[in-house]
Design a protein around this motif. Structure first.
Motif, short mmCIF file in Angstrom:
data_model
loop_
_atom_site.label_atom_id
_atom_site.label_comp_id
_atom_site.label_asym_id
_atom_site.label_seq_id
_atom_site.Cartn_x
_atom_site.Cartn_y
_atom_site.Cartn_z
N GLY A 1 0.82 -1.20 0.00
CA GLY A 1 0.00 0.00 0.00
C GLY A 1 0.85 1.25 0.00
N GLU A 2 0.22 2.38 0.15
CA GLU A 2 0.93 3.66 0.20
C GLU A 2 1.83 3.76 1.44
OE1 GLU A 2 1.03 6.08 -2.12
OE2 GLU A 2 -0.24 4.84 -3.41
N ASP A 3 1.50 2.96 2.46
CA ASP A 3 2.28 2.89 3.69
C ASP A 3 2.15 1.48 4.25
OD1 ASP A 3 -0.26 2.79 5.02
OD2 ASP A 3 -0.32 4.96 4.97
N LEU A 4 2.91 1.18 5.28
CA LEU A 4 2.87 -0.18 5.85
C LEU A 4 1.48 -0.57 6.33
CD1 LEU A 4 6.15 -0.48 7.94
CD2 LEU A 4 5.63 -1.52 5.74
N GLU A 5 0.81 0.35 6.96
CA GLU A 5 -0.50 0.06 7.54
C GLU A 5 -1.53 -0.37 6.51
OE1 GLU A 5 1.95 2.39 10.28
OE2 GLU A 5 1.45 2.68 8.17
N SER A 6 -1.37 0.02 5.26
CA SER A 6 -2.33 -0.37 4.22
C SER A 6 -1.78 -1.50 3.34
CB SER A 6 -2.71 0.85 3.36
OG SER A 6 -1.57 1.38 2.72
N SER A 7 -0.74 -2.17 3.81
CA SER A 7 -0.16 -3.30 3.09
C SER A 7 -0.71 -4.61 3.65
CB SER A 7 1.37 -3.27 3.21
OG SER A 7 1.87 -2.08 2.62
N ALA A 8 -0.60 -5.70 2.85
CA ALA A 8 -1.17 -6.98 3.27
C ALA A 8 -0.44 -8.15 2.60
CB ALA A 8 -2.65 -7.04 2.92
N VAL A 9 -0.56 -9.32 3.21
CA VAL A 9 0.04 -10.55 2.70
C VAL A 9 -0.96 -11.68 2.82
CG1 VAL A 9 1.91 -12.23 3.02
CG2 VAL A 9 2.35 -9.81 3.43
N ALA A 10 -1.05 -12.51 1.78
CA ALA A 10 -1.87 -13.73 1.82
C ALA A 10 -1.11 -14.82 1.08
CB ALA A 10 -3.23 -13.49 1.17
N VAL A 11 -0.91 -15.97 1.74
CA VAL A 11 -0.13 -17.05 1.15
C VAL A 11 -0.83 -18.38 1.41
CG1 VAL A 11 2.10 -18.26 1.17
CG2 VAL A 11 2.03 -15.80 1.49
N GLU A 12 -0.76 -19.28 0.42
CA GLU A 12 -1.27 -20.64 0.57
C GLU A 12 -0.12 -21.62 0.36
OE1 GLU A 12 -4.44 -21.40 -2.15
OE2 GLU A 12 -5.73 -19.87 -1.29
N LEU A 13 -0.03 -22.59 1.27
CA LEU A 13 0.96 -23.66 1.15
C LEU A 13 0.24 -24.97 0.87
CD1 LEU A 13 3.25 -22.77 4.18
CD2 LEU A 13 3.60 -22.19 1.79
N ASP A 14 0.91 -25.86 0.12
CA ASP A 14 0.36 -27.15 -0.25
C ASP A 14 0.90 -28.22 0.71
OD1 ASP A 14 -0.39 -29.56 -1.38
OD2 ASP A 14 0.43 -29.10 -3.36
N ALA A 15 0.06 -28.68 1.65
CA ALA A 15 0.50 -29.63 2.68
C ALA A 15 0.99 -30.95 2.08
CB ALA A 15 -0.63 -29.90 3.67
N ALA A 16 0.55 -31.29 0.88
CA ALA A 16 0.99 -32.54 0.25
C ALA A 16 2.32 -32.40 -0.47
CB ALA A 16 -0.08 -33.04 -0.72
N ALA A 17 2.75 -31.18 -0.72
CA ALA A 17 4.01 -30.94 -1.44
C ALA A 17 5.15 -30.76 -0.45
CB ALA A 17 3.87 -29.73 -2.36
N SER B 1 0.03 -37.99 6.54
CA SER B 1 -1.04 -38.84 7.08
C SER B 1 -1.81 -38.16 8.21
CB SER B 1 -0.42 -40.15 7.60
OG SER B 1 0.20 -39.93 8.87
N ALA B 2 -2.83 -38.86 8.68
CA ALA B 2 -3.65 -38.36 9.79
C ALA B 2 -2.85 -38.22 11.09
CB ALA B 2 -4.84 -39.28 10.00
N ASP B 3 -1.70 -38.90 11.20
CA ASP B 3 -0.87 -38.72 12.39
C ASP B 3 -0.37 -37.28 12.52
OD1 ASP B 3 -1.03 -41.34 13.26
OD2 ASP B 3 0.92 -41.93 12.44
N PHE B 4 -0.19 -36.61 11.39
CA PHE B 4 0.34 -35.25 11.40
C PHE B 4 -0.60 -34.28 10.68
CE2 PHE B 4 4.23 -37.57 12.32
CZ PHE B 4 4.82 -36.77 13.29
N TRP B 5 -0.46 -34.17 9.35
CA TRP B 5 -1.05 -33.05 8.61
C TRP B 5 -2.42 -33.29 8.00
CZ3 TRP B 5 3.94 -31.57 5.51
CH2 TRP B 5 4.90 -31.12 6.42
N HIS B 6 -2.88 -34.51 7.96
CA HIS B 6 -4.17 -34.79 7.32
C HIS B 6 -4.23 -34.14 5.93
CE1 HIS B 6 -6.01 -36.22 11.11
NE2 HIS B 6 -5.27 -35.29 11.67
N ALA B 7 -3.16 -34.28 5.16
CA ALA B 7 -3.03 -33.55 3.89
C ALA B 7 -4.17 -33.86 2.92
CB ALA B 7 -1.69 -33.85 3.24
N GLU B 8 -4.74 -35.05 2.99
CA GLU B 8 -5.84 -35.38 2.10
C GLU B 8 -7.10 -34.59 2.46
OE1 GLU B 8 -8.10 -39.43 1.14
OE2 GLU B 8 -5.93 -39.47 0.70
N GLU B 9 -7.36 -34.44 3.77
CA GLU B 9 -8.54 -33.71 4.24
C GLU B 9 -8.31 -32.21 4.32
OE1 GLU B 9 -10.20 -35.16 7.89
OE2 GLU B 9 -9.86 -37.24 7.30
N ARG B 10 -7.07 -31.81 4.64
CA ARG B 10 -6.75 -30.40 4.83
C ARG B 10 -5.52 -30.05 3.98
NH1 ARG B 10 -7.07 -32.26 10.51
NH2 ARG B 10 -9.24 -32.07 11.08
#
Length: 183
Positions: A49-65, A79-88
């Motif tokens: 943005g014009e200054d820090l206060e109007s700046s933003a970040v959005a990121v997506e990570l792939d749990a299966a990668a 697996s379900a023991d940790f990341w449940h990558a198939e469901e999440r």
């Protein structure tokens, strides 16, 4: 009073270049060594943005990668023991504030891993901006932080015969991000 941006960082929207960015982690294994790995960056946007206060970040990570250099361990982490990558399959970070501090910047936001959201403060260093040989304006950022995996519901572990546990609680995360200004 608005906090100014670095002089060589243009306002606008930047797309995270997943091919030139890395999200890596390390965690103690058996209390004596560290397992290191990377996780895929699916998408990301940095809005300056014009200054820090109007700046933003959005990121997506792939749990299966994920890549730790050991396919069996990678499958266990997915697996379900940790990341449940198939469901999440997607982890996200969405900023709620961007501020300056003595060491650079802090991006506060909501980190969601394994379906659990926690507010974190991400220390960020702006590494500069440059135009690449293809005419793309790039901006570089780095960050390191430590999270407790149990805060995100990642509680699986195994006791060791000699005492202690197989997987440490603290996970060090390192980000090296290259982003391309969008026209």
């Amino acid at each position: 009073m608005a906090t100014p941006l670095p002089s060589d960082l243009s306002t606008g929207t930047y797309a995270v270049d997943a091919g030139h960015s890395t999200a890596s982690f390390s965690v103690r294994h058996a209390g004596i060594s560290k397992v290191r790995g990377t996780i895929g960056i699916a998408a990301g946007t940095i809005t300056v943005g014009e200054d820090l206060e109007s700046s933003a970040v959005a990121v997506e990570l792939d749990a299966a990668a994920i890549n730790t250099g050991d396919e069996n361990r990678d499958q266990h982490l997915k697996s379900a023991d940790f990341w449940h990558a198939e469901e999440r399959p997607t982890w996200t970070f969405t900023s709620t504030a961007v501020t300056a501090d003595d060491d650079g910047y802090v991006v506060t936001g909501d980190l969601t891993i394994n379906g659990v959201t926690q507010s974190i403060d991400l220390p960020v260093a702006f590494e500069g901006a440059a135009v690449d040989p293809f005419g793309n304006k790039r901006a570089g950022f780095e960050s390191e932080l430590v999270i407790n995996r149990k805060d995100f519901g990642l509680t699986w572990n195994a006791a060791l015969e000699t005492g202690g546990v197989l997987v440490g609680e603290k996970v060090k995360i390192a980000l090296d991000v290259s982003a391309i200004e969008q026209n």
